[in-house]
Scaffold this active site. Structure first.
Site, PDB file in Angstrom:
ATOM      1  N   GLU A   1       0.833  -1.223   0.000  1.00  0.00           N
ATOM      2  CA  GLU A   1       0.000   0.000   0.000  1.00  0.00           C
ATOM      3  C   GLU A   1       0.858   1.260   0.000  1.00  0.00           C
ATOM      4  O   GLU A   1       0.519   2.245   0.662  1.00  0.00           O
ATOM      5  CB  GLU A   1      -0.944   0.029   1.205  1.00  0.00           C
ATOM      6  CG  GLU A   1      -2.077  -0.953   1.158  1.00  0.00           C
ATOM      7  CD  GLU A   1      -2.934  -0.828  -0.075  1.00  0.00           C
ATOM      8  OE1 GLU A   1      -2.973   0.257  -0.696  1.00  0.00           O
ATOM      9  OE2 GLU A   1      -3.542  -1.830  -0.449  1.00  0.00           O
TER      10      GLU A   1
HETATM   11  C1  LIG Z   1       2.628  -9.626   0.029  1.00  0.00           C
HETATM   12  C2  LIG Z   1       2.365  -8.476  -0.890  1.00  0.00           C
HETATM   13  C3  LIG Z   1       1.061  -8.174  -1.231  1.00  0.00           C
HETATM   14  C4  LIG Z   1       0.814  -7.152  -2.145  1.00  0.00           C
HETATM   15  N1  LIG Z   1      -0.479  -6.942  -2.582  1.00  0.00           N
HETATM   16  C5  LIG Z   1      -0.672  -6.121  -3.629  1.00  0.00           C
HETATM   17  C6  LIG Z   1      -1.954  -6.021  -4.232  1.00  0.00           C
HETATM   18  O1  LIG Z   1      -2.919  -6.657  -3.804  1.00  0.00           O
HETATM   19  N2  LIG Z   1      -2.103  -5.221  -5.310  1.00  0.00           N
HETATM   20  C7  LIG Z   1      -1.069  -4.516  -5.823  1.00  0.00           C
HETATM   21  O2  LIG Z   1      -1.263  -3.824  -6.799  1.00  0.00           O
HETATM   22  N3  LIG Z   1       0.158  -4.564  -5.266  1.00  0.00           N
HETATM   23  C8  LIG Z   1       0.385  -5.356  -4.201  1.00  0.00           C
HETATM   24  N4  LIG Z   1       1.619  -5.449  -3.632  1.00  0.00           N
HETATM   25  C9  LIG Z   1       2.696  -4.654  -4.183  1.00  0.00           C
HETATM   26  C10 LIG Z   1       3.177  -3.570  -3.240  1.00  0.00           C
HETATM   27  O3  LIG Z   1       2.240  -2.544  -3.152  1.00  0.00           O
HETATM   28  C11 LIG Z   1       4.549  -3.120  -3.754  1.00  0.00           C
HETATM   29  O4  LIG Z   1       5.457  -4.177  -3.463  1.00  0.00           O
HETATM   30  C12 LIG Z   1       5.007  -1.825  -3.150  1.00  0.00           C
HETATM   31  O5  LIG Z   1       4.218  -0.762  -3.596  1.00  0.00           O
HETATM   32  C13 LIG Z   1       6.485  -1.529  -3.486  1.00  0.00           C
HETATM   33  O6  LIG Z   1       6.736  -1.682  -4.832  1.00  0.00           O
HETATM   34  P1  LIG Z   1       7.981  -2.574  -5.301  1.00  0.00           P
HETATM   35  O7  LIG Z   1       7.857  -3.883  -4.648  1.00  0.00           O
HETATM   36  O8  LIG Z   1       8.043  -2.538  -6.771  1.00  0.00           O
HETATM   37  O9  LIG Z   1       9.245  -1.860  -4.686  1.00  0.00           O
HETATM   38  P2  LIG Z   1      10.022  -0.621  -5.323  1.00  0.00           P
HETATM   39  O10 LIG Z   1       9.049   0.393  -5.813  1.00  0.00           O
HETATM   40  O11 LIG Z   1      11.024  -1.139  -6.274  1.00  0.00           O
HETATM   41  O12 LIG Z   1      10.749  -0.017  -4.054  1.00  0.00           O
HETATM   42  C14 LIG Z   1      11.949  -0.600  -3.507  1.00  0.00           C
HETATM   43  C15 LIG Z   1      12.490   0.353  -2.434  1.00  0.00           C
HETATM   44  O13 LIG Z   1      12.804   1.611  -3.021  1.00  0.00           O
HETATM   45  C16 LIG Z   1      12.117   2.673  -2.372  1.00  0.00           C
HETATM   46  N5  LIG Z   1      11.693   3.664  -3.351  1.00  0.00           N
HETATM   47  C17 LIG Z   1      11.094   3.461  -4.533  1.00  0.00           C
HETATM   48  N6  LIG Z   1      10.858   4.617  -5.146  1.00  0.00           N
HETATM   49  C18 LIG Z   1      11.302   5.580  -4.337  1.00  0.00           C
HETATM   50  C19 LIG Z   1      11.327   7.017  -4.404  1.00  0.00           C
HETATM   51  N7  LIG Z   1      10.803   7.674  -5.421  1.00  0.00           N
HETATM   52  N8  LIG Z   1      11.885   7.689  -3.375  1.00  0.00           N
HETATM   53  C20 LIG Z   1      12.383   7.043  -2.301  1.00  0.00           C
HETATM   54  N9  LIG Z   1      12.382   5.708  -2.189  1.00  0.00           N
HETATM   55  C21 LIG Z   1      11.848   4.978  -3.188  1.00  0.00           C
HETATM   56  C22 LIG Z   1      10.906   2.007  -1.702  1.00  0.00           C
HETATM   57  O14 LIG Z   1      10.463   2.748  -0.576  1.00  0.00           O
HETATM   58  C23 LIG Z   1      11.482   0.650  -1.329  1.00  0.00           C
HETATM   59  O15 LIG Z   1      12.142   0.725  -0.100  1.00  0.00           O
HETATM   60  C24 LIG Z   1       1.884  -6.408  -2.675  1.00  0.00           C
HETATM   61  C25 LIG Z   1       3.192  -6.687  -2.272  1.00  0.00           C
HETATM   62  C26 LIG Z   1       3.436  -7.721  -1.402  1.00  0.00           C
HETATM   63  C27 LIG Z   1       4.861  -8.028  -1.025  1.00  0.00           C
END
Ligand SMILES: Cc1cc2nc3c(=O)[nH]c(=O)nc-3n(C[C@H](O)[C@H](O)[C@H](O)COP(=O)(O)OP(=O)(O)OC[C@H]3O[C@@H](n4cnc5c(N)ncnc54)[C@H](O)[C@@H]3O)c2cc1C
Length: 600
Positions: free
Chosen positions: A441
């Site tokens: 989220e």
């Molecule tokens: C168990 C689980 C359930 C989930 N359920 C859903 C769901 O139902 N529907 C759905 O759509 N998604 C879902 N997600 C996805 C979840 O919302 C994302 O994993 C989350 O938004 C982070 O995206 P990412 O994993 O691509 O990480 P990334 O975006 O790659 O981020 C990696 C790190 O970089 C940091 N970062 C990224 N961009 C920036 C920035 N601009 N400035 C500073 N720091 C930054 C982040 O804070 C994080 O620490 C789920 C994820 C998990 C693990």
């Protein structure tokens, strides 16, 4: 192992003494309710949580959903629990009676959900996602979409998902590439890949209704080109009955640290070129609609984190009362009986920290529920003020409980000692389940940027002004016994104002990259300030009730004394930690910005 999920006495205190939830029944929207009916709803939720959710929490963790290439199988208890939640009316708990609901105030609805989350976060995921998707459809969908899908989602026959994330677009939804192409019949053909979609496939319900973000061909770049679509697993016939399977395929399940019972799916939309999607609302407005759901979902994530933290606290408290080990430092007799570990000050420190974090986080998220109720039912000026404050506090309501809920579970493991580290005892699962909450989220890093990059400056900083005003009201009405805490919080809100002004100036002079580089510290500072305020509110109420309680009522005296002690703990042990944040923010520290990737 105790089956106490939350402290019911505490929930009652927070809802009715602190947040005056029963006063909501005087408003038209909730006039069908009174204190008794609200309490009955809470008792029903607690009963379902204990009977249908708690017993399979561990079993589901050990026996997670399996995909055999065709179907996903899940333990039968999950469906039984979902049916119990649906049959009790909670799926439509927020809707009015005319809309088939039970019109519960959000404040109480969240408290009911807290029981479910504390008992079994994985199974709770399915109904909670369904509720959120149904509300999105209700608020923005066409009459036809509502007619076809909504009643089935509210009855639990269909479930819902949120499908935003893609392999290359997690935090940055502007980069999604899922495409929507208009078809001649007014529907769209969806093509793309989504990952981590919770509840994205299973056989628990007759149909799964995905809320999918995609870009219509030719849409503007970035977030302004994102639209929202309903994409059902099974298409519906004219008469509403289930038709053929839509072109949505499960590519596979992810295997997670915790939350193992909620399927986490990789979904392929339109592999065969015929994935039908129905546009919700206007084209290119998808993120705006989704944000409404995400704001609710963010409050829900904070609540979930508080609840799992709370469950760990209840478990470790119970363990500490029954685990004999060691003797008081002053005892020199090696033959004296050992004391239970709760007698040791350091164990009390760990329990007090959990109490301060979890009861504080629960108060924070229930306060969020109260703001939601004020938005929907208070006179206009009060409703607008509540909206502005909720907008400001939403990133805090998501991030603070999810950071401190995990810390609480970490301490619960520590209270158990070696037993806490083993899978024979339940607290390690709490920690694993809760560890998701700072990530999904919108990560907590993204929440910090949302708070400091957007929310604080909206309406010329009105949100923070409202927060300060409300804190001042609490300060000026606090009883004299809380003078020390009043002074500390008064000083802190002045520091928040100074730090905010300093960052505002840095934003102008050095630009947003530098000004936002300590956003996490700002979130921590304002988060701690807000929770300190909610602790003062609780302590003031407890002090007042203590004075009017008969001293022979030991249970009540202990409860109010515990509240006062937890407030003291938060102010003495926790609040001084924000001085580091204040210093970093006021000095405009650029250590993290100045670090270079090749210096690591
Ligand atoms: C168990 C689980 C359930 C989930 N359920 C859903 C769901 O139902 N529907 C759905 O759509 N998604 C879902 N997600 C996805 C979840 O919302 C994302 O994993 C989350 O938004 C982070 O995206 P990412 O994993 O691509 O990480 P990334 O975006 O790659 O981020 C990696 C790190 O970089 C940091 N970062 C990224 N961009 C920036 C920035 N601009 N400035 C500073 N720091 C930054 C982040 O804070 C994080 O620490 C789920 C994820 C998990 C693990």
């Amino acid at each position: 192992m105790t089956d106490q999920l939350l402290n019911e006495r505490d929930l009652d205190f927070l809802l009715f003494d602190v947040l005056k939830a029963d006063s909501l029944c005087e408003r038209k929207a909730f006039s069908d309710h009174n204190r008794e009916s609200l309490t009955a709803a809470l008792q029903t939720a607690a009963g379902i949580a204990r009977e249908y959710l708690l017993p399979h929490n561990r079993l589901l963790d050990e026996d997670e959903p399996q995909f055999d290439g065709k179907t996903v199988s899940i333990r039968p208890e999950v469906k039984q629990a979902m049916t119990a939640i649906a049959d009790a009316g909670f799926l439509a708990g927020r809707e009015s009676q005319e809309e088939g609901g039970i019109a519960l105030p959000e404040t109480v609805m969240l408290a009911c959900m807290a029981y479910f989350m504390a008992a079994n976060p994985s199974t709770s995921g399915y109904p909670f996602l369904t509720m959120a998707a149904a509300r999105l459809l209700k608020n923005f969908g066409s009459d036809s979409l509502k007619e076809h899908f909504l009643p089935h989602m509210q009855s639990g026959r269909f479930s819902g998902t949120m499908a935003l994330t893609e392999p290359q677009a997690g935090s940055s939804l502007a980069d999604i590439t899922t495409k929507a192409t208009p078809a001649d019949d007014g529907t769209y053909r969806i093509k793309g890949h989504k990952i981590y979609i919770s509840g994205g496939d299973h056989e628990l319900t007759d149909n799964i209704v995905h809320m999918v973000l995609a870009k219509i061909e030719g849409a503007p770049p970035g977030v302004k080109g994102i639209s929202l679509f309903v994409v059902p697993k099974f298409l519906l016939q004219e008469d509403g009955s289930l038709g053929e399977r839509n072109d949505v395929a499960l590519a596979g399940l992810f295997h997670k640290l915790g939350y193992r019972g909620t399927t986490s799916t990789a979904l392929n939309f339109g592999e065969k070129g015929c994935c039908v999607g129905y546009l919700i609302g206007e084209p290119h407005q998808g993120l705006k609609y989704m944000f409404q759901m995400m704001n609710e979902a963010r409050l829900g994530v904070g609540l979930g984190a508080a609840s799992i933290g709370y469950r760990g606290y209840m478990l470790s408290l119970d363990y500490a009362k029954g685990r004999p080990q060691g003797r008081p430092a002053a005892s020199r007799d090696p033959l004296a009986a050992p004391v239970n570990i709760i007698e040791h000050a350091d164990v009390r420190r760990m329990l007090l920290a959990q109490k301060a974090y979890c009861e504080g986080a629960l108060a924070l998220t229930l306060y969020g529920g109260r703001l939601v109720d004020d938005i929907s039912s208070a006179p206009q000026a009060e409703a607008e003020e509540a909206q502005t404050l909720l907008d400001l506090l939403t990133p805090i309501m998501k991030a603070w409980p999810s950071e401190y809920g995990v810390k609480a579970n970490d301490l619960a493991i520590q209270v158990y000692g070696g037993a806490g580290y083993t899978r024979e005892y339940p607290v390690e699962q709490c920690w694993r389940d809760n560890r998701l909450n700072p990530i999904h989220e919108g990560t907590n890093g993204i929440q910090a940027l949302d708070l400091l990059g957007r929310k604080v400056w909206q309406e010329k900083g009105r949100g923070l002004t409202i927060l300060h005003k409300r804190i001042q009201n609490t300060l000026s009405s606090a009883p004299p016994e809380l003078e020390v805490e009043v002074k500390k919080l008064d000083a802190l809100i002045k520091q928040v104002a100074a730090a905010t002004a300093s960052i505002g100036a840095a934003m102008q002079q050095a630009g947003p990259d530098v000004a936002l580089s300590n956003a996490a510290s700002y979130l921590h500072l304002v988060g701690h300030t807000t929770v300190a305020w909610l602790w003062l509110m609780q302590a003031a109420e407890a002090q007042h009730l203590l004075k009017t309680t008969d001293a022979s009522n030991e249970e009540a005296v202990s409860f109010y004394s515990g509240k006062l002690q937890a407030c003291r703990f938060f102010y003495r042990h926790e609040l001084p930690l924000v001085q580091r944040d204040v210093d970093l923010l006021m000095s405009g520290d650029t250590t993290t910005m100045d670090m270079q990737a090749n210096w690591f």
